[in-house]
Design an enzyme around this catalytic site. Structure first.
Site, PDB file in Angstrom:
ATOM      1  N   ARG A  34       0.822  -1.217   0.000  1.00 41.90           N
ATOM      2  CA  ARG A  34       0.000   0.000   0.000  1.00 41.90           C
ATOM      3  C   ARG A  34       0.852   1.262   0.000  1.00 41.90           C
ATOM      4  O   ARG A  34       0.467   2.270  -0.584  1.00 41.90           O
ATOM      5  CB  ARG A  34      -0.938  -0.009   1.202  1.00 41.90           C
ATOM      6  CG  ARG A  34      -2.064  -0.996   0.992  1.00 41.90           C
ATOM      7  CD  ARG A  34      -2.953  -1.073   2.187  1.00 41.90           C
ATOM      8  NE  ARG A  34      -4.115  -1.886   1.879  1.00 41.90           N
ATOM      9  CZ  ARG A  34      -4.902  -2.408   2.783  1.00 41.90           C
ATOM     10  NH1 ARG A  34      -4.680  -2.199   4.069  1.00 41.90           N
ATOM     11  NH2 ARG A  34      -5.936  -3.127   2.439  1.00 41.90           N
ATOM     12  N   LYS A 217     -18.926 -16.553   2.492  1.00 39.59           N
ATOM     13  CA  LYS A 217     -20.392 -16.498   2.606  1.00 39.59           C
ATOM     14  C   LYS A 217     -21.106 -15.896   1.402  1.00 39.59           C
ATOM     15  O   LYS A 217     -20.587 -14.991   0.764  1.00 39.59           O
ATOM     16  CB  LYS A 217     -20.762 -15.660   3.822  1.00 39.59           C
ATOM     17  CG  LYS A 217     -20.370 -16.304   5.121  1.00 39.59           C
ATOM     18  CD  LYS A 217     -20.624 -15.350   6.256  1.00 39.59           C
ATOM     19  CE  LYS A 217     -20.353 -16.026   7.596  1.00 39.59           C
ATOM     20  NZ  LYS A 217     -20.464 -15.086   8.687  1.00 39.59           N
ATOM     21  N   GLY A 373      -9.031  -8.283  -0.489  1.00 38.53           N
ATOM     22  CA  GLY A 373      -7.850  -8.709   0.245  1.00 38.53           C
ATOM     23  C   GLY A 373      -7.424 -10.142   0.014  1.00 38.53           C
ATOM     24  O   GLY A 373      -6.265 -10.417  -0.292  1.00 38.53           O
ATOM     25  N   GLY A 396     -13.974  -3.733  -0.191  1.00 40.70           N
ATOM     26  CA  GLY A 396     -15.344  -3.214  -0.169  1.00 40.70           C
ATOM     27  C   GLY A 396     -15.562  -2.132  -1.213  1.00 40.70           C
ATOM     28  O   GLY A 396     -16.603  -2.111  -1.889  1.00 40.70           O
TER      29      GLY A 396
HETATM   30  P1  AMP Z   1     -14.444 -13.472   2.455  1.00 39.28           P
HETATM   31  O1  AMP Z   1     -13.871 -12.652   3.560  1.00 39.28           O
HETATM   32  O2  AMP Z   1     -15.903 -13.692   2.522  1.00 39.28           O
HETATM   33  O3  AMP Z   1     -13.977 -13.010   1.062  1.00 39.28           O
HETATM   34  O4  AMP Z   1     -13.855 -14.928   2.656  1.00 39.28           O
HETATM   35  C1  AMP Z   1     -12.490 -15.230   2.624  1.00 39.28           C
HETATM   36  C2  AMP Z   1     -12.261 -16.422   3.481  1.00 39.28           C
HETATM   37  O5  AMP Z   1     -13.082 -17.485   3.027  1.00 39.28           O
HETATM   38  C3  AMP Z   1     -10.851 -16.943   3.465  1.00 39.28           C
HETATM   39  O6  AMP Z   1     -10.269 -16.717   4.723  1.00 39.28           O
HETATM   40  C4  AMP Z   1     -11.006 -18.442   3.190  1.00 39.28           C
HETATM   41  O7  AMP Z   1     -10.227 -19.237   4.049  1.00 39.28           O
HETATM   42  C5  AMP Z   1     -12.474 -18.663   3.473  1.00 39.28           C
HETATM   43  N1  AMP Z   1     -12.995 -19.845   2.762  1.00 39.28           N
HETATM   44  C6  AMP Z   1     -12.920 -20.133   1.461  1.00 39.28           C
HETATM   45  N2  AMP Z   1     -13.447 -21.351   1.213  1.00 39.28           N
HETATM   46  C7  AMP Z   1     -13.859 -21.860   2.385  1.00 39.28           C
HETATM   47  C8  AMP Z   1     -14.468 -23.072   2.777  1.00 39.28           C
HETATM   48  N3  AMP Z   1     -14.761 -24.012   1.897  1.00 39.28           N
HETATM   49  N4  AMP Z   1     -14.748 -23.254   4.091  1.00 39.28           N
HETATM   50  C9  AMP Z   1     -14.446 -22.291   4.985  1.00 39.28           C
HETATM   51  N5  AMP Z   1     -13.873 -21.106   4.682  1.00 39.28           N
HETATM   52  C10 AMP Z   1     -13.585 -20.893   3.388  1.00 39.28           C
END
Ligand code: AMP
Length: 415
Positions: A34, A217, A373, A396
């Protein structure tokens, strides 16, 4: 006004950057991307003969002084990159004297803006349900204006180069711009590049367009998923989201991450994709683990038939192939969110397959934008950051921009 049009000679510029860099427990910077990202803007001001006031946030100190989030920890690194000594103001709201004493070519770094609650402009210590909340919010908005006015008083010109916070209407990212006329406020080079990359995705779409949305999610990505449905030809949904879809379709997902209250939403997304003619690509097989750890035992199973005590942590081989197929022929690509728990080395294959396919498509002329990120961490981990068209610094902010929302930080300058 654009930064290239402006001559900073003899002027004081206050520049909002995103120096929210990760630090280790000893306060040493572990990734200075950054800081390096803002250098073209900072160097242009200095080489024109201007003086520089740099401001940023670090972490979430919630309106209170917290030495662990002090920007004094990064002062020497900024000095090293700019090739000149950097002065430090240990209260960003009381830096008038230091700012007015600055000579051309000199640099002043302000302490963390978020040590003052006025930066974010949210009332502290009062619950949203409290009847007095609205009055407290109004009062804080007034204080935010005063705070922004103080920051503005340090300089002749305002430059915003912090894309990562452009989706927030904070004192330093938006409100401050009200105290400069159109000829004395502008976007920095990094910001200009980010805006152009988003424009490439939104307005100049070369088809086919493949978007890859991953992460943990559905709920946090639903806005962008719905929006992308009107634009893309192929939509890959991967990562933890896979199991909410599998469950919604009647599958057994064992202990996999799954949003039980989003099952209907998942079915709606599938239906909407059909209506819009979007090729929705979901995982069909996965690497399941008997524990949430790098050393867990693993097996490849259908994403619909995961045994009770197991959880899907990465995309399986068949899925990786179908993801790669939807990416390789694309001419526009957007990637946000990993396809598995890529932090564990044994569960990187899905994300790696995506990254490799993006690199191949980019070599064949596609425009590829990677943002957020975790996907940026992926391309860095796999050493391919310079083999995609653009790596965005915004998480975001990038998603909101692609959703078509107006970012306050950009609107405050462009009107
Ligand atoms: P996000 O912050 O929603 O973009 O999610 C990123 C996070 O999702 C990362 O830390 C990954 O480790 C997690 N992630 C990706 N696939 C899976 C999975 N199958 N089960 C649990 N966590 C996951």
């Amino acid at each position: 006004m654009t930064i290239d049009q402006y001559n900073f000679n003899g002027k004081k510029a206050i520049v909002r950057v995103d120096f929210n860099v990760p630090l280790d427990e000893n306060g040493h910077i572990t990734d200075d991307t950054r800081i390096r990202g803002a250098l073209p803007t900072l160097k242009k001001i200095l080489s024109d003969g201007g003086s520089l006031i740099i401001m940023s946030h670090m972490g979430k100190p919630k309106g209170k002084v917290n030495p662990k989030m002090s920007l004094s920890q990064i002062k020497d690194t900024v000095s090293k990159y700019l090739g000149t000594e950097v002065k430090f103001a240990d209260d960003c709201a009381k830096a008038s004297e230091l700012a007015s004493a600055l000579k051309p070519g000199e640099v002043l770094l302000l302490e963390n803006l978020r040590f003052h609650p006025e930066e974010e402009g949210k009332p502290v210590g009062i619950d949203k349900e409290d009847p007095a909340y609205d009055a407290a919010k109004k009062e804080m908005k007034e204080r935010q204006k005063e705070f922004a006015k103080t920051l503005a008083s340090y300089a002749d010109v305002y430059v915003n180069d912090a894309f990562g916070t452009a989706h927030r209407r904070h004192a330093s990212t938006a409100v401050i711009a009200d105290y400069f006329d159109a000829d004395h406020k502008m976007l920095g080079y990094l910001m200009e590049k980010e805006v152009k990359a988003v424009d490439n995705i939104l307005s100049d779409i070369k088809r086919p367009f493949t978007a890859i949305m991953g992460g943990s999610k559905v709920s946090t990505k639903i806005g962008i998923i719905e929006n992308l449905m009107d634009k893309v030809d192929n939509l890959i949904l991967c990562g933890g989201m896979t199991y909410t879809f599998a469950k919604a379709l009647g599958g057994n997902v064992g202990k996999s991450i799954c949003e039980e209250d989003k099952l209907q939403l998942a079915l709606d997304i599938i239906e909407k994709a059909k209506q819009k003619g979007v090729n929705l690509v979901l995982g069909t097989d996965c690497v399941a683990a008997d524990d949430f750890s790098n050393d867990a035992n693993t097996m490849i199973v259908s994403s619909m038939e995961i045994p009770a005590e197991w959880e899907g942590l990465d995309a399986g081989p068949e899925t990786r192939k179908s993801f790669a197929n939807a990416i390789k022929g694309a001419k526009t690509i957007l990637w946000n969110g990993p396809a598995g728990v890529f932090e564990f080395d044994n569960f990187t294959a899905g994300s790696r397959a995506i990254a490799d396919a993006i690199v191949e498509a980019t070599e064949n002329g596609a425009f590829s934008l990677v943002g957020g990120g975790d996907s940026v961490a992926c391309v860095n981990k796999f050493g391919v950051a310079d083999k995609v068209s653009y790596v965005s610094t915004g998480g975001g902010a990038l998603l909101e921009a692609i959703e078509g929302k107006v970012l306050p930080g950009i609107a405050a300058i462009r009107g």
